[in-house]
Design a protein around this motif. Structure first.
Motif, PDB file in Angstrom:
ATOM      1  N   GLY A 338       0.834  -1.205   0.000  1.00 47.44           N
ATOM      2  CA  GLY A 338       0.000   0.000   0.000  1.00 47.44           C
ATOM      3  C   GLY A 338       0.864   1.248   0.000  1.00 47.44           C
ATOM      4  O   GLY A 338       1.992   1.229   0.494  1.00 47.44           O
ATOM      5  N   GLN A 339       0.287   2.311  -0.582  1.00 47.47           N
ATOM      6  CA  GLN A 339       1.012   3.581  -0.730  1.00 47.47           C
ATOM      7  C   GLN A 339       1.411   4.195   0.605  1.00 47.47           C
ATOM      8  O   GLN A 339       2.565   4.487   0.863  1.00 47.47           O
ATOM      9  CB  GLN A 339       0.090   4.589  -1.442  1.00 47.47           C
ATOM     10  N   GLN A 340       0.379   4.326   1.470  1.00 47.96           N
ATOM     11  CA  GLN A 340       0.611   4.921   2.778  1.00 47.96           C
ATOM     12  C   GLN A 340       1.536   4.037   3.598  1.00 47.96           C
ATOM     13  O   GLN A 340       2.394   4.517   4.330  1.00 47.96           O
ATOM     14  CB  GLN A 340      -0.729   5.015   3.518  1.00 47.96           C
ATOM     15  N   ALA A 341       1.273   2.732   3.453  1.00 49.07           N
ATOM     16  CA  ALA A 341       2.060   1.749   4.201  1.00 49.07           C
ATOM     17  C   ALA A 341       3.541   1.883   3.864  1.00 49.07           C
ATOM     18  O   ALA A 341       4.405   1.781   4.749  1.00 49.07           O
ATOM     19  CB  ALA A 341       1.587   0.335   3.885  1.00 49.07           C
ATOM     20  N   GLN A 342       3.836   2.140   2.609  1.00 51.37           N
ATOM     21  CA  GLN A 342       5.243   2.221   2.189  1.00 51.37           C
ATOM     22  C   GLN A 342       5.988   3.305   2.957  1.00 51.37           C
ATOM     23  O   GLN A 342       7.063   3.083   3.499  1.00 51.37           O
ATOM     24  CB  GLN A 342       5.325   2.489   0.689  1.00 51.37           C
ATOM     25  N   THR A 343       5.384   4.481   3.013  1.00 51.56           N
ATOM     26  CA  THR A 343       6.025   5.583   3.734  1.00 51.56           C
ATOM     27  C   THR A 343       6.160   5.260   5.219  1.00 51.56           C
ATOM     28  O   THR A 343       7.219   5.448   5.818  1.00 51.56           O
ATOM     29  CB  THR A 343       5.194   6.883   3.588  1.00 51.56           C
ATOM     30  N   LEU A 348       9.399   3.656   9.900  1.00 53.45           N
ATOM     31  CA  LEU A 348       9.485   2.767  11.055  1.00 53.45           C
ATOM     32  C   LEU A 348      10.778   1.936  10.996  1.00 53.45           C
ATOM     33  O   LEU A 348      11.475   1.762  12.006  1.00 53.45           O
ATOM     34  CB  LEU A 348       8.255   1.850  11.091  1.00 53.45           C
ATOM     35  N   ALA A 349      11.112   1.450   9.808  1.00 51.53           N
ATOM     36  CA  ALA A 349      12.321   0.630   9.650  1.00 51.53           C
ATOM     37  C   ALA A 349      13.552   1.437  10.045  1.00 51.53           C
ATOM     38  O   ALA A 349      14.439   0.950  10.758  1.00 51.53           O
ATOM     39  CB  ALA A 349      12.440   0.134   8.208  1.00 51.53           C
ATOM     40  N   ILE A 356      17.712   0.020  17.635  1.00 45.93           N
ATOM     41  CA  ILE A 356      18.363  -1.279  17.897  1.00 45.93           C
ATOM     42  C   ILE A 356      19.489  -1.460  16.863  1.00 45.93           C
ATOM     43  O   ILE A 356      19.309  -2.123  15.849  1.00 45.93           O
ATOM     44  CB  ILE A 356      17.373  -2.458  17.759  1.00 45.93           C
ATOM     45  N   PRO A 357      20.655  -0.875  17.129  1.00 46.78           N
ATOM     46  CA  PRO A 357      21.707  -0.855  16.101  1.00 46.78           C
ATOM     47  C   PRO A 357      22.096  -2.250  15.578  1.00 46.78           C
ATOM     48  O   PRO A 357      22.480  -2.393  14.432  1.00 46.78           O
ATOM     49  CB  PRO A 357      22.878  -0.187  16.820  1.00 46.78           C
ATOM     50  N   ALA A 358      21.953  -3.282  16.415  1.00 46.98           N
ATOM     51  CA  ALA A 358      22.397  -4.603  15.965  1.00 46.98           C
ATOM     52  C   ALA A 358      21.341  -5.338  15.142  1.00 46.98           C
ATOM     53  O   ALA A 358      21.599  -6.415  14.614  1.00 46.98           O
ATOM     54  CB  ALA A 358      22.777  -5.454  17.174  1.00 46.98           C
ATOM     55  N   LEU A 359      20.168  -4.760  15.040  1.00 39.77           N
ATOM     56  CA  LEU A 359      19.067  -5.449  14.345  1.00 39.77           C
ATOM     57  C   LEU A 359      19.377  -5.629  12.862  1.00 39.77           C
ATOM     58  O   LEU A 359      19.763  -4.686  12.172  1.00 39.77           O
ATOM     59  CB  LEU A 359      17.783  -4.615  14.499  1.00 39.77           C
ATOM     60  N   LYS A 360      19.208  -6.869  12.383  1.00 40.09           N
ATOM     61  CA  LYS A 360      19.336  -7.110  10.935  1.00 40.09           C
ATOM     62  C   LYS A 360      17.934  -7.115  10.347  1.00 40.09           C
ATOM     63  O   LYS A 360      17.174  -8.044  10.570  1.00 40.09           O
ATOM     64  CB  LYS A 360      20.048  -8.434  10.673  1.00 40.09           C
ATOM     65  N   LEU A 361      17.621  -6.048   9.651  1.00 38.43           N
ATOM     66  CA  LEU A 361      16.254  -5.854   9.170  1.00 38.43           C
ATOM     67  C   LEU A 361      16.258  -5.756   7.647  1.00 38.43           C
ATOM     68  O   LEU A 361      16.999  -4.969   7.066  1.00 38.43           O
ATOM     69  CB  LEU A 361      15.688  -4.569   9.800  1.00 38.43           C
ATOM     70  N   GLN A 362      15.442  -6.594   7.032  1.00 38.29           N
ATOM     71  CA  GLN A 362      15.311  -6.548   5.577  1.00 38.29           C
ATOM     72  C   GLN A 362      13.958  -5.957   5.258  1.00 38.29           C
ATOM     73  O   GLN A 362      12.931  -6.576   5.525  1.00 38.29           O
ATOM     74  CB  GLN A 362      15.409  -7.976   5.028  1.00 38.29           C
ATOM     75  N   LEU A 363      13.965  -4.746   4.688  1.00 35.44           N
ATOM     76  CA  LEU A 363      12.699  -4.113   4.305  1.00 35.44           C
ATOM     77  C   LEU A 363      12.367  -4.552   2.886  1.00 35.44           C
ATOM     78  O   LEU A 363      13.202  -4.440   1.986  1.00 35.44           O
ATOM     79  CB  LEU A 363      12.864  -2.587   4.362  1.00 35.44           C
ATOM     80  N   HIS A 364      11.162  -5.059   2.699  1.00 42.84           N
ATOM     81  CA  HIS A 364      10.795  -5.482   1.349  1.00 42.84           C
ATOM     82  C   HIS A 364      10.721  -4.264   0.431  1.00 42.84           C
ATOM     83  O   HIS A 364      10.071  -3.286   0.733  1.00 42.84           O
ATOM     84  CB  HIS A 364       9.450  -6.217   1.343  1.00 42.84           C
ATOM     85  N   CYS A 365      11.397  -4.338  -0.689  1.00 48.45           N
ATOM     86  CA  CYS A 365      11.338  -3.252  -1.677  1.00 48.45           C
ATOM     87  C   CYS A 365      10.769  -3.796  -2.976  1.00 48.45           C
ATOM     88  O   CYS A 365      10.938  -4.967  -3.292  1.00 48.45           O
ATOM     89  CB  CYS A 365      12.734  -2.696  -1.948  1.00 48.45           C
ATOM     90  N   GLY A 366      10.093  -2.947  -3.708  1.00 48.79           N
ATOM     91  CA  GLY A 366       9.655  -3.337  -5.048  1.00 48.79           C
ATOM     92  C   GLY A 366       8.215  -3.805  -5.114  1.00 48.79           C
ATOM     93  O   GLY A 366       7.772  -4.280  -6.165  1.00 48.79           O
ATOM     94  N   ILE A 412       0.587  -4.697  17.440  1.00 51.47           N
ATOM     95  CA  ILE A 412       1.008  -3.802  18.526  1.00 51.47           C
ATOM     96  C   ILE A 412       1.301  -2.403  17.999  1.00 51.47           C
ATOM     97  O   ILE A 412       1.514  -2.210  16.811  1.00 51.47           O
ATOM     98  CB  ILE A 412       2.245  -4.328  19.292  1.00 51.47           C
ATOM     99  N   LYS A 413       1.323  -1.469  18.919  1.00 47.27           N
ATOM    100  CA  LYS A 413       1.606  -0.073  18.564  1.00 47.27           C
ATOM    101  C   LYS A 413       3.073   0.065  18.172  1.00 47.27           C
ATOM    102  O   LYS A 413       3.950  -0.607  18.749  1.00 47.27           O
ATOM    103  CB  LYS A 413       1.337   0.832  19.778  1.00 47.27           C
ATOM    104  N   ASN A 414       3.320   0.959  17.246  1.00 50.21           N
ATOM    105  CA  ASN A 414       4.692   1.154  16.749  1.00 50.21           C
ATOM    106  C   ASN A 414       5.708   1.378  17.876  1.00 50.21           C
ATOM    107  O   ASN A 414       6.810   0.833  17.836  1.00 50.21           O
ATOM    108  CB  ASN A 414       4.756   2.364  15.808  1.00 50.21           C
ATOM    109  N   ASP A 415       5.281   2.183  18.873  1.00 52.86           N
ATOM    110  CA  ASP A 415       6.277   2.530  19.892  1.00 52.86           C
ATOM    111  C   ASP A 415       6.577   1.373  20.848  1.00 52.86           C
ATOM    112  O   ASP A 415       7.512   1.428  21.635  1.00 52.86           O
ATOM    113  CB  ASP A 415       5.887   3.809  20.650  1.00 52.86           C
TER     114      ASP A 415
END
Ligand code: ATP
Ligand code: MG
Length: 429
Positions: A338-343, A348-349, A356-366, A412-415
């Protein structure tokens, strides 16, 4: 159009293997740092003369393995076949050995030798090398050997490698022995293998190293280098053995171990394994007290070794000693549609990466459907998927789905997300 291929014996290191290399390199540099060794880097290309003068004209490397060419200025250059000569050159040129300084150095990088490519033998291969300058006594020989022993311990391969140890004495002792050896071998000249016959003139000590069984059988009767040792070398060797004994490092005395390069004196050693077939030497080195002077410096004693990175990686794989945690798998895969979701997801990512500097996070792109994104999340190896659609974005919430455990999905809430992730992925540091 035809595809262009790499040069035979020169491999690409693919992402699937690079984590293992990084693990090996960081383990080695960690151990070396704690022993007070510092990294030095020098060029891959040097004047041909450097290797001829140091390794020796009648060695395998100089006779048939070097990549040598003329550059546009008609100078003869060589891709380095090993690091010791380069390291000495760099130290002399930069004054690192002036005033009898002690230097503890290490280096890593590609080396080039024109050999027949096979398992554990390449034309571009990589070494991690260690050189210690300025100390003539056997304590530093013991130190460099202890470094390797500790390293095998850390890598979990200690019981799969054995230390072969020898002393080849002073230049003079070797010259005396050489005469005796040649005298003996001349009586058996016709039964020697061809390579050894050729070496009779040029480099008879290397015959001890011959792989030919018939030559080895003749050598059983040959005079032993041990009987020709000078007192200094003999004492040096005794001290080394005492120190290794004290440290609980066992070794095989191998009187036939001579090493393929000319510059060694006194101590020589190799760590070998029976798990890699014919290419079983993973690390090799020794003392080379004459080399610095031979390359134009004031005399300085030195000892060092080099290990083969490819062979060590093969060994770690062979023995199943590749730690699971070095895998590059993300902890979290962020599914977003979704458009809004992307932003919202993008923001959030980035927030999570800061929190959390050590977090290995893969954000889906495309883009793409939830279904196809879930497939990717699953394949990524991530433990958790975060899911945000336009509704979630509006409400400032995120869905958390456990991909490997039987835990119910949560919204859950973002925060609240950082606390949840830190707890769920315990051990993030
Ligand atoms: P070998 O007897 O196997 O040819 P070497 O005596 O020529 O080895 P060194 O010059 O002592 O090897 O190099 C130190 C280490 O570098 C070796 O023990 C090995 O692990 C690695 N090595 C040497 N040559 C190669 C190669 N062509 N391909 C991969 N690794 C190599
Ligand atoms: Mg070789």
């Amino acid at each position: 159009m035809a595809k262009i291929q790499s040069i035979r014996g020169m491999n690409d290191l693919l992402p699937a293997d690079s984590a293992l290399w990084q693990y090996l390199e960081s383990t080695v540099s960690g151990v070396l740092g704690r022993y007070g060794y510092q990294e030095i880097r020098f060029p891959i290309l040097e004047q041909t003369e450097l290797f001829k003068r140091s390794i020796g004209e009648v060695t395998d490397i100089v006779e048939k393995e070097m990549y040598t060419f003329k550059d546009r200025n008609d100078d003869s250059l060589t891709l380095r076949p090993e690091g010791t000569a380069c390291c000495v050159r760099a130290c002399l040129q930069n004054g690192l050995l002036d005033n009898q300084q002690v230097q503890r150095l290490w280096y890593t990088g590609p080396m080039f030798r024109y050999e027949r490519p096979q398992k554990g033998r390449l034309r571009q291969f990589h070494q991690i090398g260690v050189e210690s300058f300025g100390v003539a006594t056997a304590d530093v020989d013991a130190e460099v050997i202890m470094i390797t022993a500790r390293l095998w311990e850390q890598l979990g391969i200690r019981e799969h490698v054995t230390l072969e140890l020898n002393t080849i004495g002073s230049l003079e002792a070797r010259a005396n022995y050489r005469t005796a050896l040649v005298e003996f071998l001349q009586q058996h000249f016709n039964d020697l293998d061809e390579d050894s016959q050729r070496r009779m003139e040029s480099n008879p000590l290397r015959i001890l190293d011959s792989k030919s069984p018939s030559t080895q059988a003749i050598l059983d009767q040959a005079p032993s280098l041990m009987d020709y040792l000078d007192d200094d070398s003999r004492e040096h060797f005794e001290t080394l053995k005492t120190l290794l004994d004290a440290a609980g490092v066992s070794y095989n005395i191998n009187p036939r171990l001579v090493r393929g390069l000319d510059y060694y004196s006194k101590t020589v050693f190799e760590w070998v394994t029976d798990k890699l077939g014919a290419q079983g030497t993973v690390c090799a080195g020794g003392r080379y007290d004459g080399l610095v002077e031979q390359l134009g410096g004031k005399p300085a004693p030195a000892v060092g070794f080099a290990m083969g990175v490819e062979r060590l990686c093969l060994l770690l794989q062979e023995l199943d000693k590749v730690p699971a945690e070095i895998a590059a798998d993300p902890d979290v895969y962020f599914v977003v549609a979704g458009q809004q979701a992307q932003t919202a997801a993008f923001q959030l990512a980035e927030q999570l990466r800061s929190q959390i500097p050590a977090l290995k996070l893969q954000l889906h792109c495309g883009g793409g459907s939830f279904k196809s994104q879930f497939k990717k999340a699953d394949k990524s190896g991530a433990a958790i998927a975060l899911i945000v659609g336009d509704n979630e974005a509006q409400e400032g919430v995120v869905n958390v789905k456990w991909l490997r455990d039987e835990i119910e999905q949560k919204t859950i809430k973002n925060d609240q997300l950082p606390a949840l992730l830190i707890e769920a992925l315990n051990g993030l540091s």
